[in-house]
Design a protein around this motif. Structure first.
Motif, PDB file in Angstrom:
ATOM      1  N   ARG A 818      56.862  69.578  37.693  1.00  0.00           N
ATOM      2  CA  ARG A 818      55.882  68.617  37.788  1.00  0.00           C
ATOM      3  C   ARG A 818      55.288  67.846  36.575  1.00  0.00           C
ATOM      4  O   ARG A 818      54.729  66.775  36.443  1.00  0.00           O
ATOM      5  N   GLN A 819      55.619  68.637  35.412  1.00  0.00           N
ATOM      6  CA  GLN A 819      55.160  68.080  34.107  1.00  0.00           C
ATOM      7  C   GLN A 819      56.290  66.806  33.767  1.00  0.00           C
ATOM      8  O   GLN A 819      56.041  66.128  32.734  1.00  0.00           O
ATOM      9  N   ASP A 888      47.972  64.179  40.173  1.00  0.00           N
ATOM     10  CA  ASP A 888      48.685  62.899  40.013  1.00  0.00           C
ATOM     11  C   ASP A 888      49.443  62.428  41.251  1.00  0.00           C
ATOM     12  O   ASP A 888      49.555  61.402  41.621  1.00  0.00           O
ATOM     13  N   LYS A 960      45.540  78.624  36.027  1.00  0.00           N
ATOM     14  CA  LYS A 960      45.586  77.671  34.626  1.00  0.00           C
ATOM     15  C   LYS A 960      46.803  77.531  33.802  1.00  0.00           C
ATOM     16  O   LYS A 960      47.264  76.559  33.735  1.00  0.00           O
ATOM     17  N   ASN A 961      47.259  78.765  33.418  1.00  0.00           N
ATOM     18  CA  ASN A 961      48.252  78.851  32.619  1.00  0.00           C
ATOM     19  C   ASN A 961      49.577  79.407  33.258  1.00  0.00           C
ATOM     20  O   ASN A 961      49.759  80.626  33.190  1.00  0.00           O
TER      21      ASN A 961
ATOM     22  N   LYS B  27      62.064  76.197  27.949  1.00  0.00           N
ATOM     23  CA  LYS B  27      60.829  76.417  28.413  1.00  0.00           C
ATOM     24  C   LYS B  27      60.951  78.024  28.936  1.00  0.00           C
ATOM     25  O   LYS B  27      60.097  78.721  28.430  1.00  0.00           O
ATOM     26  N   LEU B  38      54.768  79.813  26.136  1.00  0.00           N
ATOM     27  CA  LEU B  38      54.672  78.367  26.155  1.00  0.00           C
ATOM     28  C   LEU B  38      53.396  77.837  27.179  1.00  0.00           C
ATOM     29  O   LEU B  38      53.612  77.903  28.263  1.00  0.00           O
ATOM     30  N   ASN B  39      52.455  77.308  26.553  1.00  0.00           N
ATOM     31  CA  ASN B  39      51.340  76.998  27.362  1.00  0.00           C
ATOM     32  C   ASN B  39      51.479  75.949  28.551  1.00  0.00           C
ATOM     33  O   ASN B  39      52.219  75.086  28.287  1.00  0.00           O
ATOM     34  N   ASP B  40      50.961  76.034  29.499  1.00  0.00           N
ATOM     35  CA  ASP B  40      50.821  74.759  30.595  1.00  0.00           C
ATOM     36  C   ASP B  40      49.132  74.464  30.721  1.00  0.00           C
ATOM     37  O   ASP B  40      48.516  75.620  31.205  1.00  0.00           O
ATOM     38  N   ALA B  43      47.944  73.192  34.972  1.00  0.00           N
ATOM     39  CA  ALA B  43      49.440  73.314  35.572  1.00  0.00           C
ATOM     40  C   ALA B  43      49.426  72.715  36.931  1.00  0.00           C
ATOM     41  O   ALA B  43      50.534  72.264  37.479  1.00  0.00           O
ATOM     42  N   ASN B  47      46.965  65.121  35.294  1.00  0.00           N
ATOM     43  CA  ASN B  47      47.490  64.969  33.934  1.00  0.00           C
ATOM     44  C   ASN B  47      48.118  66.404  33.497  1.00  0.00           C
ATOM     45  O   ASN B  47      47.535  66.963  32.433  1.00  0.00           O
ATOM     46  N   PRO B  48      48.960  66.929  34.280  1.00  0.00           N
ATOM     47  CA  PRO B  48      49.699  68.251  33.756  1.00  0.00           C
ATOM     48  C   PRO B  48      50.146  68.072  32.384  1.00  0.00           C
ATOM     49  O   PRO B  48      50.945  67.072  32.376  1.00  0.00           O
ATOM     50  N   THR B  49      50.001  68.933  31.552  1.00  0.00           N
ATOM     51  CA  THR B  49      50.715  68.714  30.057  1.00  0.00           C
ATOM     52  C   THR B  49      50.989  70.377  29.722  1.00  0.00           C
ATOM     53  O   THR B  49      50.217  71.213  30.195  1.00  0.00           O
ATOM     54  N   GLY B  50      51.955  70.500  28.858  1.00  0.00           N
ATOM     55  CA  GLY B  50      52.051  71.701  28.413  1.00  0.00           C
ATOM     56  C   GLY B  50      53.009  71.557  27.189  1.00  0.00           C
ATOM     57  O   GLY B  50      53.524  70.724  26.712  1.00  0.00           O
ATOM     58  N   PHE B  52      56.531  72.191  25.376  1.00  0.00           N
ATOM     59  CA  PHE B  52      57.762  71.919  25.572  1.00  0.00           C
ATOM     60  C   PHE B  52      58.504  71.925  24.205  1.00  0.00           C
ATOM     61  O   PHE B  52      57.914  71.214  23.332  1.00  0.00           O
ATOM     62  N   GLU B 129      46.735  76.847  24.189  1.00  0.00           N
ATOM     63  CA  GLU B 129      46.388  78.203  24.503  1.00  0.00           C
ATOM     64  C   GLU B 129      46.190  78.984  23.138  1.00  0.00           C
ATOM     65  O   GLU B 129      45.050  79.580  22.907  1.00  0.00           O
TER      66      GLU B 129
END
Lengths: 966, 218
Positions: A818-819, A888, A960-961, B27, B38-40, B43, B47-50, B52, B129
């Motif tokens: 989903r990212q 989103d 979360k992570n 990843k 590797l952080n997310d 998640a 606005n998911p972001t992490g 890569f 993280e």
């Protein structure tokens, strides 16, 4: 302390992680490609998935989805307990209580038992994945209900049916382009999700070997990016392109006449006299029928003797043009023409100029495309020195290769003109002589099969009886009006009206109609609807919002119109909220599974290949594989195939069932083809082997059968292959599979509509429709929806596709995928957008005459100016799939499905918005207009829909992570 | 910094279909390996972001209908003259002498992001993280592994790529598959004006035109 100031690194980039201690092999499930994978475990925890280098299908590669399989396993959307909707609550409120599996089976056996004993068709079973139909179809048949299908009727039945009714095979799992030897590859209407890794591997090698790749598509993404040429085309007009290409090839006499004469029905004589034989082949009573279902004893006009001769007579030279009068004999005086003559007439006016105005492709380009195809097929032809004998006993010392190959998919299918369009492509490929030849199209076992396969659906009430398996398979291939699924009052037998006069050749059913029809009670009401892995209240439906309302609609007495809804899924999709009973499925890493020759295996061109999944991890919570649920239910209901002669349970569970089930007593044919026989020494056919699962586990979970070279090509007419196929029950018979350039099957339906044929006739209001669309030769017509659309107001075509990194709706709950795609935009050609004052990223309304949605626009040069498109199934209901309320997917993502209608009012009556021949949902037909959203409106998509968390979802929204592996 | 061996990736834009296999296989390997986790962030939220190490961007060039869609994978290019190394205040950012791989020493990194400013390619990401800078490691833990089979001692992305669009090898060895590909296909550097001398090279698109015989016939 000084170490810190030295230049030597402190953190060791190589060491310190514990080694992988176990590698388990199984099969991926993230799409329908089914690559071989390896699951790497560290102290029992899954930490890495990669492609299995020893697997023949993917040879070690893996796609984005497969690599992200771990995050499917860790998805917070997992359901882990069976759930029953609380009494008194409404569907869609998410008010469930957990119950035990024993209670589940009690509820289901009691309810289904009653249905089976009284009116079996009140039980409907519909599944999302098409690749497990061998078991789900068996269950439905044994139960006795005709109301069964997978999602093909919604997705791409036209692609399957259009080609199977012509050449005996199709693309995707059934066959494909031989890119190893092709020189020109034309990919038409193919989205990013098909055909996945094998296509990627083959395409890359093809390009590196200097092949030329042309992509014909309204949109240039995915594979099309690396095409040497992109030919934009207006959606729904590919059929016109094929007609024009055939016009050119025939005009220039650039077609494979010897191939057509010998291997197709092009030379066979069609009666032209008005009456019951009009447009049908004439039959020679003195020649052998060979195949009683689809007799071969037809005539050709032999140019040498200038007379009609039996079509399979040695040495005939069948004419491919002209009209003739039959000489003395049973048909004396009848006017006839070879089928190919009728094709000539069919394409006489379909010039490139005609097609240019329809498709948007210039006439010159169309002409040049025909030349390119002919050049590749004929000037670049080659031979392979393979000896083979054809079914008529003639020995050949070579196989001719015509190196022009094609691939096509939903872009052709998902239109109400898709069947005839696909037939057009199949006939075009046949003109080029590329069927089951090197460098062209090649079948994959169990195809080629008869045109069409000899399986008929139930055709009368007599086929459906209480406590009795169905008289016929629930899904099949009608060849005449008498095969239609109609009751004594000529009303549809099936809840989805498949195989009725509205959709006679509905080979994959019409999943998209089930809920609406059941609620309307048209043709009748049902009691229980069981859905497996299908998001029918969201993206696997047209007119989503209405379907959601219908699921909750009640009778005057307060009972739901669909009284009982059972949903089986591993994840909380939008469908789960509406269930009365939720069954938690396992993930693919927690179960056994088969990719069987009895359904859709993963065969290669060179031979049958089947495979399995074996569990890598234990099931989470109370999850139980759906197949186990079916075997358990079937056993409790004492369905005959699951019960011994003395009434005892036959199979302990799914794995036992797979090992010991045979299609008929002692047939030696079961679900898996490998390691059969007492000691696993037999292939394809043999006694059950108790050790079979272990053999697969020890062999990369795959069994590959290598056919001798003699069997690699020309299999429709290859005597030794046909005998082999029959001996191993890959086909019922071993007669030649003649390419149906002309379809007399369609003509029979046309004659019935015209009142020229004894037997079943359509209802009055459908006569004109059937007469028009059941043309025995391909033709193009505008999508049906255009008849009721103001094309000036709704001036744009709207279509969807799926991205390579996501499959259907169920990858948004994958933290990594989903990212890549957390929401979707409507892609609009830059010029089209700016002409309307729509800036890049602007909020807009898309409106069809049926509904509207609000979303953001994205400028693009990679789209035809008259088309807009988006990714399908990324938009989600709020909180569905355990995503945050402001995720989103729900706030910025949207579904185009809301704009699509389920029904059309055509010619004074209402009918499904589908192809009139197969019932394929016409969801790429929709026409839209765009408008800027008002600045005062909230900056979120519309409509906004809520979903719910249900009990037993362990990971919740506090994850979360994702991806921590300490 | 001169090295005898320079390991790198050669990315073939002529066959990349933008499937993102390289993105998630990287990843998943690195999140369980010594370079991870590797952080997310967010998640499952907005606005998911992490983090890569490798991303694929898709560009459009030209205008309809004469346009190209280009799928463009991008990860640290392991420059021969990497600007991210001299700017690092703690010496966490370093280029290995033995094989030219540029790495981040997590134990020295203070997350000041100076390297990210210096890198013209945007190859460095702060892991939210752990608050350290991260980037492609060329799967150094795979290539020097003593437990992986030899054929698998390559970066995860290279093994995953379904179109074999990623070639791995020593670009200083003229006989390596990587060097041969660069030579035969006209491999090029990204933004050579920055004088970073990136080790990773890209192979350009090549178009197979309609042959003359067909054009003439028309």
């Amino acid at each position: 302390m000084f170490k810190l100031f030295s230049s030597a690194p402190v953190h060791d980039p190589i060491g310190k992680q514990k080694p992988i201690d176990e590698i388990k092999k199984t099969t991926c499930y993230m799409c329908a490609c089914r690559c071989g994978i390896r699951a790497h475990l560290r102290e029992g925890e899954l930490v890495y998935i990669d492609g299995n280098p020893d697997h023949p299908l993917n040879k070690g590669v893996i796609c984005a989805k497969g690599s992200a399989g771990i995050m499917k396993q860790k998805s917070p959307a997992r359901i882990t307990q069976p759930l029953l909707r609380k009494a008194g609550s409404d569907r869609g409120e998410g008010a469930f209580e957990p119950i035990s599996w024993e209670r589940v089976f009690e509820i289901l056996s009691e309810r289904l038992g009653k249905i089976r004993a009284t009116d079996p068709k009140k039980f409907a079973l519909f599944t999302g994945r098409d690749q497990m139909q061998a078991l789900t179809g068996l269950f439905a048949r044994q139960f006795g209900t005709p109301n069964y299908a997978a999602h093909g009727g919604f997705c791409s039945v036209n692609m399957a049916a259009g080609m199977i009714y012509t050449i005996g095979g199709s693309f995707w799992e059934f066959g494909g382009p031989d890119l190893e030897r092709a020189k020109l590859f034309i990919m038409i209407g193919t989205a990013e999700d098909h055909h996945s890794n094998p296509m990627k591997i083959a395409l890359s090698k093809f390009k590196r070997a200097g092949g030329r790749f042309i992509s014909i598509n309204p949109v240039r993404t995915g594979y099309s990016a690396i095409a040497d040429e992109w030919i934009p085309i207006k959606p729904g007009t590919d059929g016109a392109l094929f007609m024009a290409l055939m016009h050119e090839l025939i005009r220039k006499e650039k077609f494979d006449a010897p191939f057509l004469q010998r291997y197709s029905n092009s030379g066979q004589l069609v009666c032209l006299d008005t009456g019951p034989e009009e447009g049908l082949f004439l039959y020679d009573p003195d020649s052998e029928q060979i195949n009683l279902d689809l007799p071969h004893n037809k005539y050709v006009w032999d140019e040498k003797t200038n007379s009609a001769r039996p079509c399979f007579e040695a040495g005939v030279s069948p004419a491919l043009k002209g009209e003739y009068i039959m000489g003395p004999g049973p048909h004396a005086g009848k006017k006839v023409a070879p089928a190919f003559e009728l094709l000539r007439r069919q394409v006489a006016d379909t010039t490139p100029e005609w097609a240019a105005s329809i498709t948007g492709i210039s006439a010159e380009r169309i002409r040049q495309l025909a030349n390119e195809m002919a050049h590749a097929a004929f000037e670049q032809a080659f031979e392979l020195p393979i000896q083979w004998t054809d079914v008529w006993g003639v020995e050949h010392d070579k196989v001719i290769g015509r190196p022009v190959a094609f691939h096509a998919m939903r872009g052709l299918s998902a239109h109400s003109n898709g069947f005839q369009t696909t037939r057009g492509l199949a006939v075009l490929m046949s003109l080029l002589g590329t069927i089951d030849r090197p460098g062209g199209f090649r079948h994959k076992a169990p195809y080629p099969r008869q045109v069409p396969p000899n399986i008929k659906p139930p055709s009368s009430e007599a086929d459906i009886k209480p406590n009795t398996p169905l008289g016929k398979a629930p899904l099949g291939w009608p060849t005449q009006p008498e095969d239609l699924a109609l009751d004594n009052n000529e009303q549809p037998l099936r809840i989805d009206k498949a195989y009725s006069w509205e959709h006679p050749l509905a080979a994959h059913g019409l999943m998209h109609n089930v809920i609406t029809n059941a609620v309307k009670g048209d043709p009748y009401t049902i009691d229980t609807l069981m859905i497996f892995m299908a998001n029918m209240s969201w993206n696997s439906t047209m007119n989503t919002m209405q379907v959601r309302e219908l699921l909750n609609s009640k009778n005057a007495d307060g009972e739901f119109k669909i009284p009982f809804l059972v949903v089986c899924d591993a994840f909380q999709s939008e469908m789960v909220d509406f269930a009365d009973l939720v069954l938690p499925d396992t993930t693919y890493l927690e179960r056994h599974d088969v990719m069987s020759m009895l359904d859709r295996p993963i065969s290669e061109f060179e031979g049958p290949v089947d495979s399995v999944r074996i569990p890598v991890l234990p099931p989470m919570g109370e999850c139980k594989p759906f197949q186990e649920v079916l075997v358990e239910l079937a056993s409790r209901l004492k369905l005959p195939a699951f019960t011994t002669a003395d009434g005892q349970r036959k199979f302990t569970g799914y794995t036992d069932f797979i090992t010991r089930f045979e299609t008929a007593p002692d047939s030696g044919i079961g679900f898996l083809a490998g390691w059969r026989g007492k000691d696993g020494e037999k292939s394809l056919r043999g006694e059950p082997n108790a050790n079979q699962w272990q053999e697969y586990a020890d062999n990369n979970c795959v069994f590959q059968y290598h056919m001798p070279e003699e069997h690699h090509y020309m299999r429709n007419w290859n005597r030794s292959y046909l005998d082999f196929a029959k001996a191993n029950a890959i086909r019922q018979k071993n007669d030649p599979i003649m390419i149906a350039v002309y379809s007399d099957i369609l003509q029979k339906f046309r004659l019935a509509a015209q009142g020229k044929r004894p037997g079943r006739i359509p209802p009055e209001h459908l006569k004109k429709r059937i007469e028009k669309y059941f043309d025995p030769l391909p033709f193009w017509y505008p999508p049906l929806e255009e008849e009721v659309t103001d094309l000036n107001t709704f001036n744009l075509n709207a279509i969807t596709q799926r991205p390579m990194a996501m499959y259907h709706s169920w990858d948004s709950q994958n933290a990594w995928l989903r990212q890549i795609h957390s929401h979707n935009y409507l892609f609009v050609n830059t010029k089209t957008a700016t002409e309307q004052g729509i800036a890049d990223g602007a909020w807009i309304w898309i409106e069809s005459q049926w509904g509207k949605v609000k979303c953001m626009a994205r400028h693009s040069e990679a789209v035809d100016p008259g088309t807009v498109w988006t990714w399908n199934a990324i938009g989600k209901a709020e909180s569905a799939w355990s995503l945050a309320a402001n995720a989103d997917e729900s706030k910025k993502g949207f579904l185009l499905n809301h704009l699509i209608t389920e029904e059309l009012a055509l010619g004074g009556f209402t009918v499904s918005n589908s192809d009139p021949i197969t019932g394929q949902a016409g969801w790429y037909d929709v026409r839209v207009k765009l408008a800027l959203a008002d600045a005062s409106e909230p900056a979120e998509t519309w409509p906004q829909v809520k979903a719910f968390t249900v009990p037993g979802m362990p990971l919740g929204k506090n994850a979360k992570n994702a991806g921590e592996f300490e | 910094m001169k090295t005898n061996k320079q390991l790198a990736l050669v990315i073939d834009l002529n066959v990349c279909v933008g499937c993102h296999a390289c993105v998630t296989s990287c990843k998943e390997w690195n999140t369980q390996g010594s370079a991870g986790p590797l952080n997310d962030l967010h998640a499952y939220g907005e606005n998911p972001t992490g983090t890569f190490f490798n991303r694929v961007q898709t560009y459009e060039a030209g205008s309809f209908p004469k346009m190209e869609t280009v799928h463009f994978p991008k990860s640290c290019l392991h420059c021969e003259d990497p600007p991210c190394v001299p700017v690092c205040p703690t010496g966490a950012s370093y280029k290995r002498a033995e094989d030219g791989i540029v790495l981040v020493d997590y134990d020295k990194c203070i997350g000041c992001k100076y390297c990210a400013w210096a890198c013209p390619y945007g190859a460095r990401e702060l892991d939210e993280e752990r608050q350290v800078m991260t980037k492609c490691t060329l799967c150094v833990d795979r290539i020097y592994s003593e437990t992986l089979p030899e054929s698998e001692r390559k970066p995860a992305c290279v093994l995953a790529c379904p179109t074999s669009a990623r070639i791995f090898g020593d670009v200083h060895d003229p006989l390596s598959e990587a060097s041969i590909a660069i030579k035969e296909r006209g491999g090029y550097s990204l933004m050579p004006e920055w004088e970073t001398r990136p080790a990773n090279q890209y192979l350009p698109r090549s178009i197979m035109d309609t042959i003359q015989a067909v054009m003439d016939e028309n």
